[in-house]
Design a protein around this motif. Structure first.
Motif, short mmCIF file in Angstrom:
data_model
loop_
_atom_site.label_atom_id
_atom_site.label_comp_id
_atom_site.label_asym_id
_atom_site.label_seq_id
_atom_site.Cartn_x
_atom_site.Cartn_y
_atom_site.Cartn_z
N VAL A 184 -23.87 46.56 -7.13
CA VAL A 184 -24.54 47.82 -6.79
C VAL A 184 -26.05 47.60 -6.70
CG1 VAL A 184 -25.06 50.15 -7.62
CG2 VAL A 184 -22.73 49.27 -7.74
N GLY A 185 -26.61 46.82 -7.62
CA GLY A 185 -28.03 46.53 -7.58
C GLY A 185 -28.44 45.77 -6.33
N ALA A 186 -27.63 44.79 -5.93
CA ALA A 186 -27.92 44.03 -4.71
C ALA A 186 -27.83 44.91 -3.47
CB ALA A 186 -26.97 42.84 -4.58
N GLY A 187 -26.89 45.87 -3.49
CA GLY A 187 -26.82 46.83 -2.39
C GLY A 187 -28.09 47.65 -2.29
N GLY A 188 -28.65 48.03 -3.44
CA GLY A 188 -29.93 48.74 -3.44
C GLY A 188 -31.07 47.85 -2.95
N PHE A 227 -21.02 57.70 7.61
CA PHE A 227 -20.60 56.30 7.55
C PHE A 227 -21.36 55.45 6.54
CE2 PHE A 227 -19.92 51.92 9.13
CZ PHE A 227 -18.53 51.92 9.15
N SER A 228 -21.07 55.64 5.29
CA SER A 228 -21.58 54.75 4.25
C SER A 228 -21.04 53.34 4.48
CB SER A 228 -21.15 55.26 2.88
OG SER A 228 -21.32 54.29 1.88
N HIS A 229 -21.93 52.34 4.48
CA HIS A 229 -21.45 50.97 4.71
C HIS A 229 -22.19 49.99 3.79
CE1 HIS A 229 -24.87 49.72 7.39
NE2 HIS A 229 -24.94 51.02 7.57
N LEU A 230 -22.39 48.76 4.25
CA LEU A 230 -22.80 47.67 3.36
C LEU A 230 -24.17 47.86 2.72
CD1 LEU A 230 -21.64 44.64 5.54
CD2 LEU A 230 -20.42 45.74 3.67
N ASN A 231 -25.03 48.68 3.33
CA ASN A 231 -26.37 48.85 2.76
C ASN A 231 -26.48 50.04 1.81
OD1 ASN A 231 -26.12 50.86 4.64
ND2 ASN A 231 -28.06 50.47 5.67
N GLY A 233 -23.61 53.13 -3.07
CA GLY A 233 -22.39 53.87 -3.33
C GLY A 233 -21.16 53.20 -2.74
N PHE A 234 -21.31 52.51 -1.61
CA PHE A 234 -20.21 51.78 -0.99
C PHE A 234 -19.67 50.73 -1.96
CE2 PHE A 234 -18.65 48.08 1.30
CZ PHE A 234 -17.87 48.61 2.31
N TRP A 235 -20.57 49.99 -2.57
CA TRP A 235 -20.16 48.92 -3.49
C TRP A 235 -19.61 49.49 -4.79
CZ3 TRP A 235 -19.71 44.54 -1.07
CH2 TRP A 235 -20.48 44.32 0.07
N LEU A 236 -20.14 50.61 -5.20
CA LEU A 236 -19.63 51.26 -6.42
C LEU A 236 -18.18 51.66 -6.23
CD1 LEU A 236 -20.64 52.27 -9.23
CD2 LEU A 236 -21.01 54.48 -8.14
N VAL A 237 -17.88 52.32 -5.11
CA VAL A 237 -16.50 52.73 -4.83
C VAL A 237 -15.60 51.52 -4.65
CG1 VAL A 237 -15.03 53.91 -3.14
CG2 VAL A 237 -17.20 54.95 -3.85
N SER A 261 -11.03 45.65 -0.93
CA SER A 261 -11.81 44.71 -0.14
C SER A 261 -12.82 45.50 0.70
CB SER A 261 -10.90 43.91 0.79
OG SER A 261 -10.32 44.76 1.77
N VAL A 262 -13.74 44.77 1.36
CA VAL A 262 -14.72 45.44 2.21
C VAL A 262 -14.01 46.21 3.32
CG1 VAL A 262 -16.55 45.06 3.90
CG2 VAL A 262 -16.60 43.84 1.72
N GLY A 263 -13.02 45.58 3.97
CA GLY A 263 -12.30 46.25 5.04
C GLY A 263 -11.57 47.50 4.57
N GLN A 264 -10.94 47.42 3.41
CA GLN A 264 -10.24 48.58 2.87
C GLN A 264 -11.20 49.71 2.53
OE1 GLN A 264 -8.26 46.55 -0.36
NE2 GLN A 264 -6.27 46.60 0.68
N THR A 265 -12.38 49.35 2.03
CA THR A 265 -13.37 50.36 1.68
C THR A 265 -13.87 51.08 2.93
OG1 THR A 265 -14.06 48.93 -0.16
CG2 THR A 265 -15.48 50.79 0.36
N ILE A 266 -14.06 50.33 4.02
CA ILE A 266 -14.50 50.93 5.28
C ILE A 266 -13.43 51.87 5.83
CG2 ILE A 266 -14.99 50.43 7.71
CD1 ILE A 266 -16.46 47.91 6.76
N LYS A 267 -12.15 51.47 5.75
CA LYS A 267 -11.06 52.29 6.28
C LYS A 267 -10.81 53.55 5.47
CE LYS A 267 -7.92 49.00 6.51
NZ LYS A 267 -6.63 48.32 6.80
#
Length: 465
Positions: free
Chosen positions: A332-336, A417-421, A424-428, A435-441
């Motif tokens: 989450v920190g790296a996403g920030g 569209f919350s994504h890699l940047n 909250g995306f990484w938290l969820v 996985s990243v793909g599942q989180t996007i879907k």
């Protein structure tokens, strides 16, 4: 969505750290995100390392000095962990106390006994909407996760079927309904009437939550069929407890931070005087840190002591609560950090410059600008504040109702569209073990539905009001 958006925005430099043009900045964004996707998806590199490398690549392609790129990333990481990390830790402790004392069992058993398979997603959406009203998104997540995971596991429900409605409830409140901080910031920037925004926000939020939560959850459960992650799912207490906390005591403890933060928001609205003693006390007591810390301390008595825990047992519970969240905090920190790098190289300013000459409906323009800034920076609050400031002059000739709709248009666009940047995306992703793909879907698409449906209802209301 991030609790650190407001301070991060305030700390952002007045001028970008690079003189790159719009085309080069656009290319830098695409390359940076592409590197992150490649490293995580194909090379299976840990997300923390991938986000770090992607941020450096972004800065390099944008022709930013490497030392300033590093400073942007580390400051973004630090502010994110400072704003979110302690809240996640306190939420994890509260969740562990709920689980080990049998309090979470009490909540789950009560919900399962009173809600059928058909009504369970609607019950989760309602609970999340109520809890999420005064809370930052991350606080709501850490409070609800133990309940969501236990309901899914104990009731044999699809995790997405109950998880998506809960996330939607939190997210809709985050973007559309005051006294949440995002809408309040937009109301102040556009000088809208809070009561009208609140009334219309509820009108927009209810159908939006129904569509993006329980209804979309049906499809999300088909696309992503996963079990609750074992390392984060609270188990039944390992020892046989002589007693467990009552349902009323458990729910009161969980709602304590909600009440404290909502009280602060109400005092801010009624008093509106930073020098007033009542408001100063409310600002301290109702801050997320103090509210959650108070809930943890109260939980040690209402949950731990009620279950017969002694001091050593309470200490063990706290220690075990913190172990599983180390990886989540770093990601989450790296996403920030990635988000702050985007802001500092000037991507947000680029979006504002490009959008200045668009000749379209003010409400649609406000939505599109918020969408563009959200996609570029990953921050719902940065998108809300930037877009509200840009379109504020348009409200001069608007009626009170349409000024309120302008606020809601900005709020809806800020969720797109919350994504890699987005932290909250990484938290969820980490909390739900996807996985990243599942989180996007699931998560990213859910956010997009909230944004589009909410924006659509705002435009519809503008035609009839």
């Amino acid at each position: 969505m991030s609790t650190i958006d407001l301070p991060a925005l305030a700390a952002a430099p007045a001028a970008p750290i690079t003189s790159a043009g719009h085309a080069q900045l656009g290319l830098a964004v695409l390359v940076g995100i592409g590197v992150i996707v490649l490293l995580i998806g194909s090379l299976k590199l840990h997300a923390f390392l991938a986000l770090t490398i992607g941020s450096l690549v972004l800065g390099a392609v944008a022709a930013a000095p490497m030392d300033k790129t590093i400073t942007s990333f580390t400051s973004g990481l630090g502010s994110t962990v400072a704003g979110v990390g302690v809240l996640i830790a306190l939420g994890a402790i509260l969740g562990k106390l709920l689980a080990d004392s049998g309090g979470a069992d009490q909540i789950v058993d009560t919900i399962l006994a009173r809600a059928s398979d058909r009504t369970m997603p609607w019950a989760m959406a309602l609970i999340a909407g109520i809890i999420g009203l005064p809370l930052f998104f991350e606080v709501g997540v850490v409070l609800l996760i133990p309940v969501v995971l236990l309901v899914a596991k104990r009731g044999n429900h699809s995790l997405m079927r109950v998880g998506i409605p809960a996330l939607a409830g939190l997210s809709v409140m985050h973007g559309l309904v005051p006294p949440h901080p995002g809408p309040l910031a937009a109301i102040d920037a556009i000088d809208a009437d809070l009561g009208v925004v609140l009334a219309l926000g509820v009108v927009v939020a209810i159908p939006t939550l129904a569509i993006a939560g329980p209804l979309f959850g049906r499809y999300a459960a088909r696309w992503v069929d996963i079990a609750p992650p074992e390392q984060l799912t609270p188990e039944r207490p390992s020892e046989e407890l002589e007693r467990r906390p009552s349902f009323a005591a458990t729910v009161s403890t969980v709602l304590l931070p909600v009440v404290l933060m909502l009280g602060k928001a109400l005092v801010d609205i009624v008093v509106d005087d930073p020098a007033d003693r009542v408001q100063r006390v409310a600002d301290v007591v109702g801050s997320p840190l103090i509210a959650l810390l108070s809930a943890v301390l109260v939980a040690m008595f209402t949950l731990g002591r009620a279950a017969g825990f002694r001091r050593d047992r309470l200490a063990t519970t706290v220690e075990k609560a913190l172990l599983p969240i180390a990886g989540i905090l770093l990601i989450v920190g790296a996403g920030g950090g990635f988000k702050q790098t985007l802001v500092d190289v000037g991507v947000g300013r680029m979006i504002l410059d490009i959008s200045e000459d668009w000749s379209i409906s003010p409400l649609l323009l406000a939505w599109l600008i918020a969408v563009a800034i959200r996609l570029a920076t990953g921050s719902a609050t940065v998108a809300t504040i930037s877009a509200a400031g840009l379109v504020a002059p348009l409200a001069a000739d608007m009626s009170t109702t349409h000024t309120a709709l302008l606020v809601l248009a900005v709020g809806a666009g800020s969720l797109f569209f919350s994504h890699l940047n987005d932290a909250g995306f990484w938290l969820v992703k980490e909390y739900f073990g996807m996985s990243v793909g599942q989180t996007i879907k699931t998560w990213s698409l859910m956010e997009t539905i909230i944004s589009v449906v909410g924006g659509g209802f705002v435009l519809l209301l503008s035609l009839v009001l």
